[in-house]
Structure formats: C-alpha cells, structure tokens
Design a protein around this motif. Structure first.
Motif, PDB file in Angstrom:
ATOM      1  N   MET A  58       3.723  -3.251   2.208  1.00 26.08           N
ATOM      2  CA  MET A  58       3.845  -2.560   0.926  1.00 26.08           C
ATOM      3  C   MET A  58       2.703  -1.563   0.790  1.00 26.08           C
ATOM      4  O   MET A  58       1.532  -1.926   0.946  1.00 26.08           O
ATOM      5  CB  MET A  58       3.803  -3.560  -0.235  1.00 26.08           C
ATOM      6  N   VAL A  60       1.248   1.247  -1.906  1.00 28.71           N
ATOM      7  CA  VAL A  60       1.303   1.816  -3.263  1.00 28.71           C
ATOM      8  C   VAL A  60       0.382   3.030  -3.310  1.00 28.71           C
ATOM      9  O   VAL A  60      -0.817   2.915  -3.055  1.00 28.71           O
ATOM     10  CB  VAL A  60       0.873   0.776  -4.319  1.00 28.71           C
ATOM     11  N   VAL A  94       3.066  -6.306  -8.615  1.00 28.78           N
ATOM     12  CA  VAL A  94       3.314  -6.108  -7.186  1.00 28.78           C
ATOM     13  C   VAL A  94       2.371  -6.961  -6.351  1.00 28.78           C
ATOM     14  O   VAL A  94       2.750  -7.467  -5.282  1.00 28.78           O
ATOM     15  CB  VAL A  94       3.196  -4.608  -6.810  1.00 28.78           C
ATOM     16  N   MET A 168       7.615  -0.634   2.497  1.00 27.34           N
ATOM     17  CA  MET A 168       8.010  -0.578   1.096  1.00 27.34           C
ATOM     18  C   MET A 168       7.011   0.295   0.363  1.00 27.34           C
ATOM     19  O   MET A 168       5.815   0.228   0.639  1.00 27.34           O
ATOM     20  CB  MET A 168       8.038  -1.983   0.489  1.00 27.34           C
ATOM     21  N   GLY A 170       5.480   2.007  -3.349  1.00 26.22           N
ATOM     22  CA  GLY A 170       5.331   1.940  -4.790  1.00 26.22           C
ATOM     23  C   GLY A 170       4.363   3.021  -5.237  1.00 26.22           C
ATOM     24  O   GLY A 170       3.794   3.738  -4.413  1.00 26.22           O
ATOM     25  N   ASP A 266      11.681   2.033  -4.183  1.00 28.83           N
ATOM     26  CA  ASP A 266      11.543   1.251  -5.412  1.00 28.83           C
ATOM     27  C   ASP A 266      12.421   1.843  -6.508  1.00 28.83           C
ATOM     28  O   ASP A 266      13.630   1.915  -6.348  1.00 28.83           O
ATOM     29  CB  ASP A 266      10.063   1.169  -5.802  1.00 28.83           C
ATOM     30  N   CYS A 270       9.975   6.592  -7.075  1.00 32.25           N
ATOM     31  CA  CYS A 270      10.143   6.550  -5.623  1.00 32.25           C
ATOM     32  C   CYS A 270      11.434   7.251  -5.200  1.00 32.25           C
ATOM     33  O   CYS A 270      11.484   7.887  -4.141  1.00 32.25           O
ATOM     34  CB  CYS A 270      10.147   5.116  -5.126  1.00 32.25           C
ATOM     35  N   GLY A 321       6.138  -0.531  -7.100  1.00 38.14           N
ATOM     36  CA  GLY A 321       6.749  -1.231  -5.981  1.00 38.14           C
ATOM     37  C   GLY A 321       7.312  -2.584  -6.336  1.00 38.14           C
ATOM     38  O   GLY A 321       7.751  -3.335  -5.455  1.00 38.14           O
ATOM     39  N   ALA A 324      10.903  -3.111  -5.205  1.00 39.29           N
ATOM     40  CA  ALA A 324      11.012  -3.140  -3.744  1.00 39.29           C
ATOM     41  C   ALA A 324      10.633  -4.502  -3.189  1.00 39.29           C
ATOM     42  O   ALA A 324      11.326  -5.051  -2.324  1.00 39.29           O
ATOM     43  CB  ALA A 324      10.132  -2.051  -3.135  1.00 39.29           C
TER      44      ALA A 324
END
Length: 354
Positions: A58, A60, A94, A168, A170, A266, A270, A321, A324
C-alpha cells in the motif's frame, strides 16, 4: 516527460486456458461472479494460470493544495501533516486495516505544507510545500510536474523491485476532492456542478461554492493557455489544475502497468488519477482493479465512464486507500480459488451436461 511510458495491453494468448481453468472448477459457470473476472484479469496481467497477490504493498501519496485558500474544504490545511503523522503512527483507518491484513504501508510526501520528521515508513519526495492556488495561477510548473510524476515512478519501482506483486494506492491532502473534481471536469467535459461533491462533509452551499471555484479556475486556465480545456495535453492539464499527490499516483500507476503489475484503485481521487494516467497511456486501464464505489457524488459517473465494475460499495468517502485495502482479501480470494479449488475432474464430480 511522459514519453517514458510505453504500456502494452496484456497478451490475450493465455486467455482461453485461463477461462477453461476457471470454468472447470467445481461450481456452476460464472457462480463466483466478480471473483472470476478478477482471477482472469490477474492471470492475464501476470501471464500465468496461477496468479499471485501474496506480496501486496500500500502506497499513500500526500500533498497540500493552494486552492484551499478559496474555502473549498471543511478542514484546515494543517490536517494534512497531522494525518500523515497519524498514518505513520498506525492510527489511521488505512493503517489499522493494513496491519489487520499484514500489508506493508508506505506514506510518500510529495507536497505536504510542513517539514516532516524522518520515519521508516515515510518516503521523502517533496516537490514543494503545496501547489499554487489554481484559481489564481497555474498549480505547478513543468519541472514540478516532472518531479511529482517521477516520485510515483520511483515508488512503484521501489515496491516492485522489493518483490511486491500487487500495488494499492491511496492519498491524503486537504482540498484534493476539489482538485480531483476540477481535473475530472477538464478531462471528460462534465460540468463542475456534476463533478463537485461533499468531500470531507460540505453542505450544499459549500458544494455550490466549490463548483463555482472550479468553473472560475478552468476559465482562468483557458485564458492563460489560449486553449479550450478539451484541447489541453496531459502536461498542460496537470500544470494548470493538478495536485502533486494525484499526478504522483498517476505516475505510479503508469509505471506499475509498464512493469506488468496489477494495481488497485481506491475511491474518487484515485480514480481521477487513473483517468489522468489513461490520457497519458490508454492501456494503463488494463492493469487496474477497482476497489469500490465511493459515496462521493461524481464517482459513479466516473466509474461508468471508465467502464469499471468496482468490487465493493460500502458508502465509503474516506480516501487514504481505505477501500483498496478492504478489497484486498477478495482480490486474494480470486487467486486462491483459481489456484486451490478442485476441478470437476480432480474431485470426481460430474460437470454440466450442456
């Protein structure tokens, strides 16, 4: 600056084998619904009958926006660095969901309006302390745009080189729903009143004001560039009304696709980043898995435009995120059923007679 991206559509050669494997699991045809589509997409992207998303990451991206000076957000700009610290300390939504699913989290500062202390989870890629107020002038320079896109490219490369097999994305940035709505209006030509939504909780008067700011900003930009917004290149659009974290996300999406790695989109912001990335390289869309339909007003319209079928619809409007990471277990389950579920033949179960 965008010439570095040459994204190919995943080869369809493996498609027939993938579909045969999916169809011959011990279930009626299509009975696992969207999981079957995700399994097929992942298998096609990875060019394998045994796709794997067991090493997720992930990322961000965070930045501030000068247009906040126009009163387009319910929250003050100071919330951006405060929330970044909350991510890093493990207290944000998140953060706790990533911990729940054992997904590594990285937070990337591409334009937060504060000096952030070094932290193991923080990527320090600050382009500037916030974009400019795009209602008054261009949001960023060509050099800043290049730096923001490269920040996303570098983060995608860092994750993939470290073994990540699905990314992923965010975002965090007070005012970035306004920026996203403005970019969406410029990219697909919808009205500002259609693209502007509640964001962090604006009332109807606040939403109307946001739409007015977007309209005025686009008119300013058209006058400055001498072009209608429908004629803008990706570079011009981003320079005039973009956000650092949004174009950084787009850069990460483009690089992820270029390296044949699936990524999870997301919510609304996004999705706008993907819309922008698609303007740069249309085939990037083939590598995107859409996590959810958010509560932000324009997101359904944008998903329809992208012909996207999101996995979830939970009335989320948090960003960062959160959607996601909530969708990740289902994406993983798509791989698990394809890789481990018995076939009619292996289980000795009679298949359909049709």
């Amino acid at each position: 600056m965008f010439t570095q991206f040459s994204i190919q559509t995943p080869s369809a050669v493996i498609g027939a084998e993938l579909q045969h494997k999916i169809d011959n699991k011990t279930k009626p045809l299509g009975a696992l619904g969207e999981l079957e589509n995700i399994a097929f997409q992942l298998g096609t992207i990875q060019q394998t009958l045994t796709p794997d998303v067991s090493k997720p990451k992930m990322i961000v991206f965070a930045a501030d926006h000068g247009v906040v000076a126009q009163g387009v957000s319910l929250f003050p700009q100071e919330v951006t660095p405060q929330m970044v610290m909350n991510f890093l300390m493990g207290g944000a939504a998140v953060s706790v969901f990533c911990a729940q699913y054992n997904v590594p989290l990285r937070v990337v500062d591409v334009g937060v309006n504060a000096e952030l202390a070094a932290h193991p989870l923080l990527g320090a890629r600050k382009v500037a302390f916030s974009t400019k107020d795009f209602s008054q002038q261009a949001a960023m320079s060509a050099k800043q745009l290049e730096q923001a896109v490269q920040a996303g490219v570098d983060e995608a490369n860092l994750a993939i080189d470290d073994g990540a097999n699905v990314l992923m994305f965010g975002e965090m940035g007070i005012g970035n729903t306004c920026v996203s709505s403005c970019m969406m209006t410029a990219l697909i030509g919808v009205s500002a009143s259609d693209s502007a939504g509640r964001g962090t909780g604006l009332d109807q008067a606040g939403v109307s004001h946001k739409a007015q700011v977007i309209e005025q900003s686009l008119k300013r930009a058209e006058q400055e560039t001498g072009q209608m917004m429908s004629e803008w290149s990706a570079q011009t659009l981003a320079e005039q009304v973009g956000g650092f974290e949004i174009v950084a996300m787009a850069g990460a999406m483009l690089q992820s696709a270029q390296r044949q790695t699936a990524f999870v989109v997301d919510g609304f912001i996004c999705s706008v980043a993907l819309l922008f990335a698609q303007k740069v390289a249309p085939n990037v869309r083939d590598y995107a898995i859409f996590a959810h339909q958010s509560n932000e007003k324009a997101h359904k319209m944008l998903l329809d435009y992208l012909q996207a079928e999101p996995i979830l619809s939970l009335d989320l409007r948090l960003g960062e995120g959160s959607g996601a990471i909530l969708a990740y277990p289902l994406i993983n389950s798509a791989c698990v059923f394809l890789n481990k579920m018995a076939s009619f033949e292996s289980a000795g179960v009679s298949g359909s007679e049709s």
